[in-house]
Design an enzyme around this catalytic site. Structure first.
Site, PDB file in Angstrom:
ATOM      1  CB  ALA A  69      41.990  35.075  36.484  1.00 29.81           C
ATOM      2  CD  GLU A 116      40.058  34.774  28.782  1.00 29.16           C
ATOM      3  OE1 GLU A 116      40.290  35.003  29.990  1.00 29.16           O
ATOM      4  OE2 GLU A 116      40.914  34.328  28.008  1.00 29.16           O
ATOM      5  CD  GLU A 136      42.949  38.899  30.022  1.00 27.24           C
ATOM      6  OE1 GLU A 136      42.743  39.797  29.164  1.00 27.24           O
ATOM      7  OE2 GLU A 136      42.107  38.031  30.292  1.00 27.24           O
TER       8      GLU A 136
HETATM    9  N1  CAA Z   1      41.171  40.037  40.897  1.00 26.29           N
HETATM   10  C1  CAA Z   1      41.167  40.318  42.212  1.00 26.29           C
HETATM   11  N2  CAA Z   1      40.521  41.378  42.747  1.00 26.29           N
HETATM   12  C2  CAA Z   1      39.859  42.188  41.901  1.00 26.29           C
HETATM   13  C3  CAA Z   1      39.826  41.959  40.516  1.00 26.29           C
HETATM   14  C4  CAA Z   1      40.522  40.825  40.019  1.00 26.29           C
HETATM   15  N3  CAA Z   1      40.523  40.499  38.707  1.00 26.29           N
HETATM   16  N4  CAA Z   1      39.114  42.951  39.946  1.00 26.29           N
HETATM   17  C5  CAA Z   1      38.697  43.757  40.932  1.00 26.29           C
HETATM   18  N5  CAA Z   1      39.151  43.301  42.126  1.00 26.29           N
HETATM   19  C6  CAA Z   1      38.936  43.894  43.440  1.00 26.29           C
HETATM   20  C7  CAA Z   1      39.745  45.182  43.600  1.00 26.29           C
HETATM   21  O1  CAA Z   1      41.081  44.863  43.988  1.00 26.29           O
HETATM   22  C8  CAA Z   1      38.985  45.880  44.674  1.00 26.29           C
HETATM   23  O2  CAA Z   1      39.307  45.306  45.926  1.00 26.29           O
HETATM   24  P1  CAA Z   1      39.513  46.250  47.229  1.00 26.29           P
HETATM   25  O3  CAA Z   1      38.174  46.908  47.437  1.00 26.29           O
HETATM   26  O4  CAA Z   1      39.889  45.283  48.289  1.00 26.29           O
HETATM   27  O5  CAA Z   1      40.570  47.219  46.853  1.00 26.29           O
HETATM   28  C9  CAA Z   1      37.534  45.504  44.377  1.00 26.29           C
HETATM   29  O6  CAA Z   1      37.588  44.322  43.558  1.00 26.29           O
HETATM   30  C10 CAA Z   1      36.800  46.569  43.601  1.00 26.29           C
HETATM   31  O7  CAA Z   1      37.560  46.877  42.451  1.00 26.29           O
HETATM   32  P2  CAA Z   1      37.937  48.381  42.003  1.00 26.29           P
HETATM   33  O8  CAA Z   1      38.026  49.271  43.209  1.00 26.29           O
HETATM   34  O9  CAA Z   1      39.127  48.302  41.114  1.00 26.29           O
HETATM   35  O10 CAA Z   1      36.615  48.765  41.184  1.00 26.29           O
HETATM   36  P3  CAA Z   1      36.487  49.827  40.008  1.00 26.29           P
HETATM   37  O11 CAA Z   1      35.016  49.997  39.786  1.00 26.29           O
HETATM   38  O12 CAA Z   1      37.274  51.060  40.324  1.00 26.29           O
HETATM   39  O13 CAA Z   1      37.159  49.171  38.725  1.00 26.29           O
HETATM   40  C11 CAA Z   1      37.602  47.350  37.210  1.00 26.29           C
HETATM   41  C12 CAA Z   1      36.584  48.020  38.142  1.00 26.29           C
HETATM   42  C13 CAA Z   1      37.920  48.310  36.051  1.00 26.29           C
HETATM   43  C14 CAA Z   1      36.993  46.080  36.672  1.00 26.29           C
HETATM   44  C15 CAA Z   1      38.914  47.084  38.002  1.00 26.29           C
HETATM   45  O14 CAA Z   1      38.558  46.416  39.207  1.00 26.29           O
HETATM   46  C16 CAA Z   1      39.904  46.239  37.271  1.00 26.29           C
HETATM   47  O15 CAA Z   1      40.578  46.724  36.385  1.00 26.29           O
HETATM   48  N6  CAA Z   1      40.009  44.953  37.658  1.00 26.29           N
HETATM   49  C17 CAA Z   1      40.973  44.050  37.074  1.00 26.29           C
HETATM   50  C18 CAA Z   1      40.512  43.595  35.699  1.00 26.29           C
HETATM   51  C19 CAA Z   1      41.530  42.680  35.073  1.00 26.29           C
HETATM   52  O16 CAA Z   1      42.669  43.029  34.869  1.00 26.29           O
HETATM   53  N7  CAA Z   1      41.113  41.440  34.771  1.00 26.29           N
HETATM   54  C20 CAA Z   1      41.976  40.466  34.162  1.00 26.29           C
HETATM   55  C21 CAA Z   1      42.550  39.550  35.189  1.00 26.29           C
HETATM   56  S1  CAA Z   1      43.732  38.423  34.508  1.00 26.29           S
HETATM   57  C22 CAA Z   1      42.812  37.192  33.783  1.00 26.29           C
HETATM   58  O17 CAA Z   1      41.589  37.193  33.822  1.00 26.29           O
HETATM   59  C23 CAA Z   1      43.611  36.088  33.152  1.00 26.29           C
HETATM   60  C24 CAA Z   1      42.811  35.171  32.295  1.00 26.29           C
HETATM   61  O18 CAA Z   1      42.628  35.427  31.142  1.00 26.29           O
HETATM   62  C25 CAA Z   1      42.304  33.917  32.811  1.00 26.29           C
END
Ligand code: CAA
Length: 262
Positions: A69, A116, A136
């Protein structure tokens, strides 16, 4: 509806084609915001209503199926915001009402809501670079789109609990061993393999495809006796279709069946 965050197309030369939805927010690793989920729901419903489509593939980019998300959008939400707007329930669960099979073709990250979403599909074919997880907990929340329910059913309690409590990701081979994905294929073959499976499904009679999907899904939503009884009733009902007569007659007479989807 015109789409900004997804791309749709069809593939296949036969009467029944494969509908393909590609998530397309590459800079945000396909983070799932409201607009994207509205568009996805609309595209899935359109394919489901299109008689020329027999199966659907949902995919993302090489780097990410979806990284969850949209955290930026969620960061300021209050309890009242998410509760009053029925966040997630409002536009993430359209996929559950789709009757045609939906295959998730996953490469790269399928984490959080991305994992999911993949689990809401009927089965997952993973590229060898795929990574799955429910991180999460690192954000001070828990999975909110069914992860705490579907992941244990897919991989068992021990692994699901570990992944959800630690936020650790698993690679494609671990996901295959655990039963989350149906198989792992080389990244460059992912779409060919998903299309091969989807075209195979398109070649079968639609009533039996619908019935198979409903019956397998019932196994997740009910106890064994109820599930087996549901399966039995659908199985019996298929003997009322022309496709059953055609499929069995073709086998007995050693010819290819010509299904009419009724
Ligand atoms: N939401 C918004 N933006 C996101 C995102 C997310 N879930 N995941 C990645 N992005 C964005 C980053 O902020 C980044 O943006 P910028 O270039 O503007 O900084 C871009 O995508 C690239 O991401 P990374 O630089 O972080 O890429 P990476 O290769 O170094 O890492 C990753 C990849 C490990 C997937 C990392 O992006 C990450 O940890 N993302 C978040 C994952 C996460 O926590 N997901 C759960 C969200 S909560 C949820 O989903 C609730 C639910 O159950 C419904």
């Amino acid at each position: 509806m015109t789409y900004e965050m997804i791309i749709t197309r069809t593939e296949g030369a036969d009467a029944r084609k494969v509908g393909i939805v590609t998530l397309n927010r590459p800079k945000q690793l396909n983070a799932l915001n409201n607009q994207l989920m509205d568009e996805l729901g609309s595209a899935l419903k359109a394919f489901d209503a299109d008689d020329s489509v027999g199966c659907i593939i949902l995919t993302g980019s090489e780097k990410a199926f979806a990284a969850g998300a949209d955290i930026g959008a969620m960061a300021q939400y209050s309890f009242a915001d998410v509760y009053n707007n029925d966040y997630i329930t409002r536009n993430w669960e359209h996929i559950r009402s789709i009757r045609k099979p939906v295959i998730a073709a996953v490469s790269g990250f399928a984490v959080g809501g991305g994992c999911e979403l993949a689990m809401m599909c009927d089965f997952i074919i993973a590229a060898d670079n795929a990574r799955f997880g429910q991180p999460e907990i690192k954000l001070g929340i828990i999975p909110g789109a069914g992860g705490t329910q579907r992941l244990p059913r897919a991989v068992g309690k021990a692994k699901a609990m570990e992944l959800i409590l630690t936020g650790r990701m698993m690679d494609a081979l671990e996901a295959e061993r655990a039963g989350l994905v149906s198989r792992v294929v080389p990244l460059e073959k992912l779409m060919d393999e998903a299309l091969g499976a989807a075209l195979m499904i398109c070649s079968y009679g639609q009533p039996s495809v619908f019935a198979a999907k409903e019956a397998v899904n019932r196994s997740f939503d009910s106890g064994l006796s109820d599930g087996v009884m549901f399966e039995r009733r659908l199985f019996h009902a298929l003997f009322a279709t022309e496709d059953q007569k055609e499929g069995m007659d073709a086998f007995v007479n050693k010819r290819k069946p010509a299904f009419k989807h009724r």
